[in-house]
Design a protein around this motif. Structure first.
Motif, PDB file in Angstrom:
ATOM      1  N   GLU A 148       3.283   9.789   4.027  1.00  0.00           N
ATOM      2  CA  GLU A 148       4.685  10.147   4.236  1.00  0.00           C
ATOM      3  C   GLU A 148       5.616   9.030   3.782  1.00  0.00           C
ATOM      4  O   GLU A 148       6.652   9.274   3.167  1.00  0.00           O
ATOM      5  CB  GLU A 148       4.936  10.512   5.699  1.00  0.00           C
ATOM      6  N   VAL A 149       5.243   7.799   4.086  1.00  0.00           N
ATOM      7  CA  VAL A 149       6.055   6.653   3.667  1.00  0.00           C
ATOM      8  C   VAL A 149       5.999   6.515   2.145  1.00  0.00           C
ATOM      9  O   VAL A 149       7.010   6.231   1.497  1.00  0.00           O
ATOM     10  CB  VAL A 149       5.598   5.360   4.374  1.00  0.00           C
ATOM     11  N   HIS A 150       4.821   6.733   1.558  1.00  0.00           N
ATOM     12  CA  HIS A 150       4.688   6.668   0.100  1.00  0.00           C
ATOM     13  C   HIS A 150       5.605   7.691  -0.568  1.00  0.00           C
ATOM     14  O   HIS A 150       6.237   7.386  -1.589  1.00  0.00           O
ATOM     15  CB  HIS A 150       3.236   6.894  -0.334  1.00  0.00           C
ATOM     16  N   LYS A 151       5.708   8.876  -0.008  1.00  0.00           N
ATOM     17  CA  LYS A 151       6.602   9.901  -0.571  1.00  0.00           C
ATOM     18  C   LYS A 151       8.050   9.407  -0.609  1.00  0.00           C
ATOM     19  O   LYS A 151       8.773   9.657  -1.570  1.00  0.00           O
ATOM     20  CB  LYS A 151       6.525  11.191   0.249  1.00  0.00           C
ATOM     21  N   VAL A 152       8.466   8.704   0.442  1.00  0.00           N
ATOM     22  CA  VAL A 152       9.836   8.171   0.488  1.00  0.00           C
ATOM     23  C   VAL A 152      10.030   7.136  -0.620  1.00  0.00           C
ATOM     24  O   VAL A 152      11.016   7.186  -1.370  1.00  0.00           O
ATOM     25  CB  VAL A 152      10.144   7.551   1.866  1.00  0.00           C
TER      26      VAL A 152
ATOM     27  N   ALA B  28       0.840  -1.203   0.000  1.00  0.00           N
ATOM     28  CA  ALA B  28       0.000   0.000   0.000  1.00  0.00           C
ATOM     29  C   ALA B  28       0.871   1.248   0.000  1.00  0.00           C
ATOM     30  O   ALA B  28       0.610   2.201  -0.745  1.00  0.00           O
ATOM     31  CB  ALA B  28      -0.932  -0.007   1.218  1.00  0.00           C
ATOM     32  N   ASP B  29       1.927   1.239   0.817  1.00  0.00           N
ATOM     33  CA  ASP B  29       2.814   2.398   0.903  1.00  0.00           C
ATOM     34  C   ASP B  29       3.596   2.618  -0.391  1.00  0.00           C
ATOM     35  O   ASP B  29       3.744   3.752  -0.848  1.00  0.00           O
ATOM     36  CB  ASP B  29       3.787   2.237   2.075  1.00  0.00           C
ATOM     37  N   ILE B  30       4.082   1.546  -1.002  1.00  0.00           N
ATOM     38  CA  ILE B  30       4.847   1.682  -2.247  1.00  0.00           C
ATOM     39  C   ILE B  30       3.990   2.289  -3.349  1.00  0.00           C
ATOM     40  O   ILE B  30       4.391   3.238  -4.019  1.00  0.00           O
ATOM     41  CB  ILE B  30       5.412   0.317  -2.705  1.00  0.00           C
TER      42      ILE B  30
END
Length: 97
Positions: A63-67, A10-12
């Motif tokens: 925030e994790v997706h942005k990384v 989901a984050d990726i």
């Protein structure tokens, strides 16, 4: 099966990821495709509504997706042209096994 893997996906991708009632999703997908081909359902979407149900949904952490997105754009996209031949060689090797 893993909550951690579902959350990472989901984050990726920056999209909700849902887990359905079975871990045997390959077999479920095959059954859905078969019933659609046999005209038991008018579409994949209709077959999915009847044959599966979401048990858990994982929401991306922005925030994790942005990384992950930054890593993709600043690293992977730049490395891919150099690695393309390596990936093809690996694919040939793994397809022999």
């Amino acid at each position: 099966q893993s909550d951690a893997v579902c959350q990472i996906m989901a984050d990726i991708f920056g999209l909700n990821v849902s887990r359905v009632q079975t871990y045997e999703t390959t077999s479920l997908g095959e059954a859905i495709a078969t019933f659609v081909a046999l005209k038991e359902f008018p579409s994949v979407e209709e077959a999915m509504k009847v044959m599966s149900r979401k048990v858990t949904t994982f929401t991306p952490n922005p925030e994790v997706h942005k990384v992950y997105d930054k890593l993709y754009k600043t690293s992977y996209v730049k490395m891919y042209p150099s690695l393309k031949k390596v990936y093809k060689a690996l694919n040939k090797h793994t397809n022999r096994c």
